[in-house]
Design an enzyme around this catalytic site. Sequence first.
Site, mmCIF file in Angstrom:
data_model
loop_
_atom_site.group_PDB
_atom_site.id
_atom_site.type_symbol
_atom_site.label_atom_id
_atom_site.label_comp_id
_atom_site.label_asym_id
_atom_site.label_seq_id
_atom_site.Cartn_x
_atom_site.Cartn_y
_atom_site.Cartn_z
ATOM 1 N N ARG A 224 34.460 29.563 -14.785
ATOM 2 C CA ARG A 224 34.156 29.593 -16.387
ATOM 3 C C ARG A 224 34.230 31.210 -16.857
ATOM 4 O O ARG A 224 33.778 31.890 -15.819
ATOM 5 C CB ARG A 224 32.999 28.882 -16.796
ATOM 6 C CG ARG A 224 32.878 27.513 -16.930
ATOM 7 C CD ARG A 224 34.075 27.035 -18.209
ATOM 8 N NE ARG A 224 34.015 25.536 -18.273
ATOM 9 C CZ ARG A 224 34.968 24.782 -17.769
ATOM 10 N NH1 ARG A 224 36.001 25.425 -17.068
ATOM 11 N NH2 ARG A 224 34.771 23.535 -18.046
ATOM 12 N N HIS A 272 43.620 29.637 -19.443
ATOM 13 C CA HIS A 272 42.647 28.391 -19.385
ATOM 14 C C HIS A 272 43.651 27.158 -19.295
ATOM 15 O O HIS A 272 43.505 25.902 -19.979
ATOM 16 C CB HIS A 272 41.608 28.153 -20.519
ATOM 17 C CG HIS A 272 40.531 27.221 -19.972
ATOM 18 N ND1 HIS A 272 39.085 27.526 -20.228
ATOM 19 C CD2 HIS A 272 40.467 26.245 -18.949
ATOM 20 C CE1 HIS A 272 38.493 26.693 -19.643
ATOM 21 N NE2 HIS A 272 39.107 25.773 -18.837
HETATM 22 N N1 LIG Z 1 40.115 26.448 -15.400
HETATM 23 C C1 LIG Z 1 40.127 25.286 -15.297
HETATM 24 O O1 LIG Z 1 40.960 24.606 -15.854
HETATM 25 C C2 LIG Z 1 39.072 24.257 -14.875
HETATM 26 C C3 LIG Z 1 39.374 22.976 -14.610
HETATM 27 C C4 LIG Z 1 38.553 22.237 -14.090
HETATM 28 C C5 LIG Z 1 37.250 22.785 -13.624
HETATM 29 N N2 LIG Z 1 37.057 23.896 -13.851
HETATM 30 C C6 LIG Z 1 35.588 24.584 -13.481
HETATM 31 O O2 LIG Z 1 35.144 24.222 -11.913
HETATM 32 C C7 LIG Z 1 34.087 23.748 -11.866
HETATM 33 C C8 LIG Z 1 33.859 23.128 -10.540
HETATM 34 O O3 LIG Z 1 34.360 21.641 -10.677
HETATM 35 P P1 LIG Z 1 33.927 20.803 -9.605
HETATM 36 O O4 LIG Z 1 34.249 19.448 -10.076
HETATM 37 O O5 LIG Z 1 34.170 21.229 -8.340
HETATM 38 O O6 LIG Z 1 32.314 20.854 -9.618
HETATM 39 P P2 LIG Z 1 31.130 20.115 -8.603
HETATM 40 O O7 LIG Z 1 31.733 18.920 -7.556
HETATM 41 O O8 LIG Z 1 29.872 19.801 -9.410
HETATM 42 O O9 LIG Z 1 30.646 21.311 -7.459
HETATM 43 C C9 LIG Z 1 30.062 22.203 -7.769
HETATM 44 C C10 LIG Z 1 29.915 23.223 -6.935
HETATM 45 O O10 LIG Z 1 29.198 24.552 -7.213
HETATM 46 C C11 LIG Z 1 28.098 24.617 -6.410
HETATM 47 N N3 LIG Z 1 26.844 25.516 -7.245
HETATM 48 C C12 LIG Z 1 26.466 25.060 -8.398
HETATM 49 N N4 LIG Z 1 25.524 26.020 -8.648
HETATM 50 C C13 LIG Z 1 25.478 26.685 -7.645
HETATM 51 C C14 LIG Z 1 24.565 27.998 -7.299
HETATM 52 N N5 LIG Z 1 23.523 28.269 -8.159
HETATM 53 N N6 LIG Z 1 24.867 28.545 -6.197
HETATM 54 C C15 LIG Z 1 25.567 28.222 -5.344
HETATM 55 N N7 LIG Z 1 26.743 27.050 -5.537
HETATM 56 C C16 LIG Z 1 26.330 26.504 -6.621
HETATM 57 C C17 LIG Z 1 27.612 23.447 -5.947
HETATM 58 O O11 LIG Z 1 26.610 23.460 -4.712
HETATM 59 P P3 LIG Z 1 26.190 21.830 -4.156
HETATM 60 O O12 LIG Z 1 27.329 21.467 -3.514
HETATM 61 O O13 LIG Z 1 25.214 22.437 -2.985
HETATM 62 O O14 LIG Z 1 25.384 21.311 -5.245
HETATM 63 C C18 LIG Z 1 29.057 22.817 -5.774
HETATM 64 O O15 LIG Z 1 29.244 22.854 -4.334
HETATM 65 C C19 LIG Z 1 33.709 23.085 -13.209
HETATM 66 O O16 LIG Z 1 32.340 22.992 -13.551
HETATM 67 C C20 LIG Z 1 34.676 23.735 -14.320
HETATM 68 O O17 LIG Z 1 33.635 24.809 -14.855
HETATM 69 C C21 LIG Z 1 37.846 24.705 -14.370
#
Ligand SMILES: NC(=O)c1ccc[n+]([C@@H]2O[C@H](COP(=O)([O-])OP(=O)(O)OC[C@H]3O[C@@H](n4cnc5c(N)ncnc54)[C@H](OP(=O)(O)O)[C@@H]3O)[C@@H](O)[C@H]2O)c1
Length: 309
Positions: A224, A272
């Site tokens: 983000r 994006h």
């Molecule tokens: N640009 C785009 O088009 C696009 C599209 C889709 C998504 N995204 C972004 O990608 C993000 C990730 O998606 P996802 O589905 O992979 O999410 P997810 O499955 O919820 O995974 C989030 C990961 O981030 C880690 N994390 C969260 N807070 C942290 C912190 N303070 N310190 C260290 N690690 C931390 C979590 O650690 P734990 O495993 O230990 O909980 C987990 O491994 C979304 O939230 C979104 O913002 C962007």
Amino acid sequence: VTLLIKTDIERGNAWADALTANYPELKTVNWPYKGDPAKIDYALVWQPPRGELKRYPNLKAIFSVGAGVDHLASDPDLPEGVPVVRMVEPGLTAGMSEYVVLAVLNHHRFILDYAAQRREKVWAEIPQLPAEARQVGVLGLGVLGRDALETLKPFGFRLAGWSRSPKSITGVTCFHGSGGLGEFLAGSDILVCLLPLTAETTGILDKETFAKLPAGAAVINVGRGGQLVEEDLLAALDSGHLSGATLDVFQKEPLPKKHPFWTHPRVFMTPHIASMTVPESAVRAVVANIQRLEAGEALQHVVDLKRGY
Ligand SMILES: NC(=O)c1ccc[n+]([C@@H]2O[C@H](COP(=O)([O-])OP(=O)(O)OC[C@H]3O[C@@H](n4cnc5c(N)ncnc54)[C@H](OP(=O)(O)O)[C@@H]3O)[C@@H](O)[C@H]2O)c1
């Protein structure tokens, strides 16, 4: 069972068609909805106006159209006790891994340099590096970060990842917590951010983080915009400490016309689009979850709103 859809109009129709095809008993209505708010059982939303979801007294669950739920978690008036479900669906995951591979290979194969040479009509070779000479470090080992790492495996890069809690992934050196961040960054020649936007991750891509990366490192932000301190990135690119950046998300979207990223020679950017939820495959996830709840079972991929993801 009635579901309220709030996305852009074009995609809203794609959702409604795909939902009804998969779940004929489901009635869908589009936002803005002028009918009786008590009739709405579920909401499938992207960036609803603040407080909007509190209007529906019988809401059983809120589905985010995207993987990120910062657009919901930041609403102080979100209805209490209604579960928020993030989007996990194969089309979105595959699209993100494609983008990450594209961006990593762009940096690995000096495409920004060749673009600059092309502008100057310079025909010159830059010595190629074997993939194992570089480490790709992924911030965030969730659904998207892990799949991106799996997809990168065949290229032969050294792979590392960082998350909040400890992880063990074959072929990936895993780090966690603030204690593990420094060592993780020190080895990351290409850094990919796939973190959710939370209070803890806001501004994580800043000058301190960049200073810990090896000289010549590249940064790819597909998490983000709020995670990147844009002026710190510009300074690190202009000093030459960072060799380039691929940016898909920004502090302000659409990116203002006067923003230096538009013309910066060391920045590759997209509006994006790194990955979009594919309604046709995503509806299966949403429908299965609604059917689970209607059958008295637990929902999958419910967000911990206190944690912010
Ligand atoms: N640009 C785009 O088009 C696009 C599209 C889709 C998504 N995204 C972004 O990608 C993000 C990730 O998606 P996802 O589905 O992979 O999410 P997810 O499955 O919820 O995974 C989030 C990961 O981030 C880690 N994390 C969260 N807070 C942290 C912190 N303070 N310190 C260290 N690690 C931390 C979590 O650690 P734990 O495993 O230990 O909980 C987990 O491994 C979304 O939230 C979104 O913002 C962007």
